[in-house]
Design a protein around this motif. Structure first.
Motif, PDB file in Angstrom:
ATOM      1  N   ASP A  19       2.416  -5.241  40.768  1.00 47.07           N
ATOM      2  CA  ASP A  19       2.573  -4.143  41.721  1.00 47.07           C
ATOM      3  C   ASP A  19       3.623  -4.385  42.805  1.00 47.07           C
ATOM      4  OD1 ASP A  19       0.604  -2.741  40.412  1.00 47.07           O
ATOM      5  OD2 ASP A  19      -0.999  -3.337  41.786  1.00 47.07           O
ATOM      6  N   LEU A  20       4.105  -5.617  42.958  1.00 48.84           N
ATOM      7  CA  LEU A  20       4.981  -5.920  44.085  1.00 48.84           C
ATOM      8  C   LEU A  20       6.415  -5.476  43.861  1.00 48.84           C
ATOM      9  CD1 LEU A  20       3.784  -9.514  45.108  1.00 48.84           C
ATOM     10  CD2 LEU A  20       3.048  -7.297  46.002  1.00 48.84           C
ATOM     11  N   ASP A  21       7.057  -4.997  44.945  1.00 42.31           N
ATOM     12  CA  ASP A  21       8.477  -4.691  44.869  1.00 42.31           C
ATOM     13  C   ASP A  21       9.270  -5.841  45.489  1.00 42.31           C
ATOM     14  OD1 ASP A  21       8.501  -4.392  47.703  1.00 42.31           O
ATOM     15  OD2 ASP A  21       8.091  -2.251  47.555  1.00 42.31           O
ATOM     16  N   GLU A  22      10.578  -5.756  45.445  1.00 39.46           N
ATOM     17  CA  GLU A  22      11.409  -6.870  45.895  1.00 39.46           C
ATOM     18  C   GLU A  22      11.198  -7.201  47.365  1.00 39.46           C
ATOM     19  OE1 GLU A  22      13.286  -9.024  44.210  1.00 39.46           O
ATOM     20  OE2 GLU A  22      12.407  -8.050  42.466  1.00 39.46           O
ATOM     21  N   GLU A  23      11.023  -6.183  48.191  1.00 32.20           N
ATOM     22  CA  GLU A  23      10.802  -6.442  49.623  1.00 32.20           C
ATOM     23  C   GLU A  23       9.498  -7.187  49.838  1.00 32.20           C
ATOM     24  OE1 GLU A  23       8.859  -5.983  53.337  1.00 32.20           O
ATOM     25  OE2 GLU A  23       8.290  -4.722  51.633  1.00 32.20           O
ATOM     26  N   GLN A  24       8.468  -6.821  49.089  1.00 29.50           N
ATOM     27  CA  GLN A  24       7.170  -7.482  49.248  1.00 29.50           C
ATOM     28  C   GLN A  24       7.225  -8.936  48.789  1.00 29.50           C
ATOM     29  OE1 GLN A  24       5.042  -4.429  47.009  1.00 29.50           O
ATOM     30  NE2 GLN A  24       3.807  -3.981  48.825  1.00 29.50           N
ATOM     31  N   TRP A  25       7.945  -9.215  47.720  1.00 28.19           N
ATOM     32  CA  TRP A  25       8.069 -10.599  47.259  1.00 28.19           C
ATOM     33  C   TRP A  25       8.699 -11.479  48.334  1.00 28.19           C
ATOM     34  CZ3 TRP A  25       5.558 -12.581  43.374  1.00 28.19           C
ATOM     35  CH2 TRP A  25       5.276 -11.838  42.229  1.00 28.19           C
ATOM     36  N   ARG A  26       9.580 -10.895  49.152  1.00 30.87           N
ATOM     37  CA  ARG A  26      10.315 -11.682  50.141  1.00 30.87           C
ATOM     38  C   ARG A  26       9.584 -11.820  51.483  1.00 30.87           C
ATOM     39  NH1 ARG A  26      14.642  -8.443  48.167  1.00 30.87           N
ATOM     40  NH2 ARG A  26      14.491  -7.144  50.048  1.00 30.87           N
ATOM     41  N   ARG A  27       8.457 -11.177  51.644  1.00 33.53           N
ATOM     42  CA  ARG A  27       7.775 -11.200  52.941  1.00 33.53           C
ATOM     43  C   ARG A  27       7.308 -12.616  53.299  1.00 33.53           C
ATOM     44  NH1 ARG A  27       3.854  -5.969  53.837  1.00 33.53           N
ATOM     45  NH2 ARG A  27       5.345  -4.372  53.150  1.00 33.53           N
ATOM     46  N   PRO A  28       7.422 -12.975  54.583  1.00 34.43           N
ATOM     47  CA  PRO A  28       6.902 -14.274  55.020  1.00 34.43           C
ATOM     48  C   PRO A  28       5.379 -14.244  55.057  1.00 34.43           C
ATOM     49  CG  PRO A  28       7.704 -13.023  56.901  1.00 34.43           C
ATOM     50  CD  PRO A  28       8.085 -12.239  55.679  1.00 34.43           C
ATOM     51  N   THR A  29       4.761 -15.363  54.772  1.00 30.93           N
ATOM     52  CA  THR A  29       3.305 -15.473  54.827  1.00 30.93           C
ATOM     53  C   THR A  29       2.897 -16.287  56.049  1.00 30.93           C
ATOM     54  OG1 THR A  29       3.133 -17.545  53.574  1.00 30.93           O
ATOM     55  CG2 THR A  29       3.262 -15.489  52.297  1.00 30.93           C
ATOM     56  N   ARG A  30       1.591 -16.430  56.227  1.00 32.58           N
ATOM     57  CA  ARG A  30       1.084 -17.222  57.348  1.00 32.58           C
ATOM     58  C   ARG A  30       1.296 -18.718  57.132  1.00 32.58           C
ATOM     59  NH1 ARG A  30      -5.285 -15.634  56.335  1.00 32.58           N
ATOM     60  NH2 ARG A  30      -5.554 -16.662  54.320  1.00 32.58           N
ATOM     61  N   LEU A  31       1.770 -19.119  55.952  1.00 28.03           N
ATOM     62  CA  LEU A  31       2.172 -20.503  55.721  1.00 28.03           C
ATOM     63  C   LEU A  31       3.624 -20.633  56.193  1.00 28.03           C
ATOM     64  CD1 LEU A  31       0.782 -21.087  52.114  1.00 28.03           C
ATOM     65  CD2 LEU A  31      -0.300 -21.653  54.293  1.00 28.03           C
ATOM     66  N   PRO A  32       3.907 -21.478  57.155  1.00 27.17           N
ATOM     67  CA  PRO A  32       5.262 -21.558  57.703  1.00 27.17           C
ATOM     68  C   PRO A  32       6.314 -21.789  56.617  1.00 27.17           C
ATOM     69  CG  PRO A  32       3.741 -22.813  59.067  1.00 27.17           C
ATOM     70  CD  PRO A  32       2.978 -22.407  57.842  1.00 27.17           C
ATOM     71  N   ASP A  33       7.304 -20.918  56.603  1.00 29.92           N
ATOM     72  CA  ASP A  33       8.454 -21.023  55.697  1.00 29.92           C
ATOM     73  C   ASP A  33       8.108 -20.779  54.233  1.00 29.92           C
ATOM     74  OD1 ASP A  33      10.156 -21.673  57.869  1.00 29.92           O
ATOM     75  OD2 ASP A  33       9.542 -23.769  57.737  1.00 29.92           O
ATOM     76  N   TRP A  34       6.960 -20.158  53.958  1.00 31.46           N
ATOM     77  CA  TRP A  34       6.599 -19.781  52.598  1.00 31.46           C
ATOM     78  C   TRP A  34       6.610 -18.255  52.494  1.00 31.46           C
ATOM     79  CZ3 TRP A  34       4.003 -22.836  48.513  1.00 31.46           C
ATOM     80  CH2 TRP A  34       3.999 -24.211  48.775  1.00 31.46           C
ATOM     81  N   THR A  35       7.363 -17.713  51.547  1.00 33.70           N
ATOM     82  CA  THR A  35       7.320 -16.281  51.273  1.00 33.70           C
ATOM     83  C   THR A  35       6.193 -15.987  50.279  1.00 33.70           C
ATOM     84  OG1 THR A  35       8.803 -16.392  49.367  1.00 33.70           O
ATOM     85  CG2 THR A  35       9.832 -16.143  51.560  1.00 33.70           C
ATOM     86  N   VAL A  36       5.949 -14.693  50.065  1.00 33.96           N
ATOM     87  CA  VAL A  36       4.964 -14.302  49.059  1.00 33.96           C
ATOM     88  C   VAL A  36       5.336 -14.878  47.698  1.00 33.96           C
ATOM     89  CG1 VAL A  36       4.059 -12.322  47.757  1.00 33.96           C
ATOM     90  CG2 VAL A  36       4.196 -12.221  50.256  1.00 33.96           C
ATOM     91  N   LYS A  37       6.611 -14.808  47.349  1.00 32.41           N
ATOM     92  CA  LYS A  37       7.030 -15.330  46.051  1.00 32.41           C
ATOM     93  C   LYS A  37       6.851 -16.841  45.973  1.00 32.41           C
ATOM     94  CE  LYS A  37      10.608 -15.069  42.505  1.00 32.41           C
ATOM     95  NZ  LYS A  37      11.989 -14.669  42.144  1.00 32.41           N
ATOM     96  N   ASP A  38       7.084 -17.554  47.077  1.00 36.25           N
ATOM     97  CA  ASP A  38       6.865 -19.000  47.072  1.00 36.25           C
ATOM     98  C   ASP A  38       5.402 -19.320  46.771  1.00 36.25           C
ATOM     99  OD1 ASP A  38       9.528 -19.357  47.839  1.00 36.25           O
ATOM    100  OD2 ASP A  38       9.037 -19.505  49.970  1.00 36.25           O
ATOM    101  N   VAL A  39       4.504 -18.594  47.432  1.00 40.66           N
ATOM    102  CA  VAL A  39       3.074 -18.834  47.223  1.00 40.66           C
ATOM    103  C   VAL A  39       2.682 -18.486  45.791  1.00 40.66           C
ATOM    104  CG1 VAL A  39       0.742 -18.182  47.946  1.00 40.66           C
ATOM    105  CG2 VAL A  39       2.540 -18.454  49.665  1.00 40.66           C
TER     106      VAL A  39
END
Length: 206
Positions: A19-39
């Motif tokens: 369901d995710l779009d490109e902007e959502q994949w790039r969002r920062p998470t509450r883990l410092p320096d981790w994006t959604v895609k990183d997680v």
């Protein structure tokens, strides 16, 4: 059953990834320096890793930790394995995040159902190697994998303004709470939970 809970959790990851779009994949998470895609990329290797662990020959070495809580407590000791491997885990996740999103999502849409099917006929009491530093019953390793799936889904859900626990409600959350409670110091947890003091209990993991 742990396999049912893990199946539910990985289905949630499959649906989220689709369901995710490109902007959502790039969002920062509450883990410092981790994006959604990183997680997402970090956990995307778990289905394949699970399959490899179950398919591997049973280790000859004895069990080092009888249950998941004992292993987590060992890993989380100050200066222990969690601290020693944190940078390696992050580096691996960032490298994996360079893969096409479709490849990452396929780990849950395509591979995970096959792994779950194999787990339903597997002996979950057999010993498995855990990261090269421990030997545990297979079912106990799955409890840690489930906890990872729930905690990291919450990381992404918070970044994406999705409900928490949302689709992880039920067995995945119950099993995760149970494992984290078992990992905490039991006396400190009981005293804090019953208002009989404020001993340091949390965080259990870092």
């Amino acid at each position: 059953m742990i396999v049912d809970a893990l199946e539910q959790a990985w289905q949630v990851w499959a649906e989220l990834g689709r369901d995710l779009d490109e902007e959502q994949w790039r969002r920062p998470t509450r883990l410092p320096d981790w994006t959604v895609k990183d997680v997402y990329a970090h956990h995307a290797d778990f289905p394949a890793g699970t399959a490899a662990g179950v398919a591997a020959p049973e280790p000859e070495a004895p069990v080092t930790h009888a249950d998941a809580a004992a292993l987590l407590a060992h890993m989380q000791q100050p200066g222990g394995i969690a601290d020693q491997t944190s940078e390696e885990v992050r580096t691996t996740a960032l490298q994996r995040a360079g893969s096409p999103t479709g490849e990452l999502v396929a780990q849950f849409t395509d591979l995970a159902p096959e792994v779950i099917a194999s787990l339903r006929t597997a002996d979950l009491d057999r010993k498995v190697d855990y990261g090269g530093f421990a030997v545990v019953p297979a079912g106990e390793a799955l409890r840690i994998f489930l906890m990872e799936a729930v905690v990291h889904h919450f990381d992404m859900a918070a970044a994406l303004d999705l409900p928490i626990p949302g689709p992880m409600a039920g067995a995945p959350v119950r099993e995760t709470v149970r494992l984290l409670a078992e990992t905490a110091d039991p006396v400190a947890l009981i005293d804090a939970a019953t208002g009989r003091g404020t001993p340091p209990v949390f965080p259990v993991l870092h």
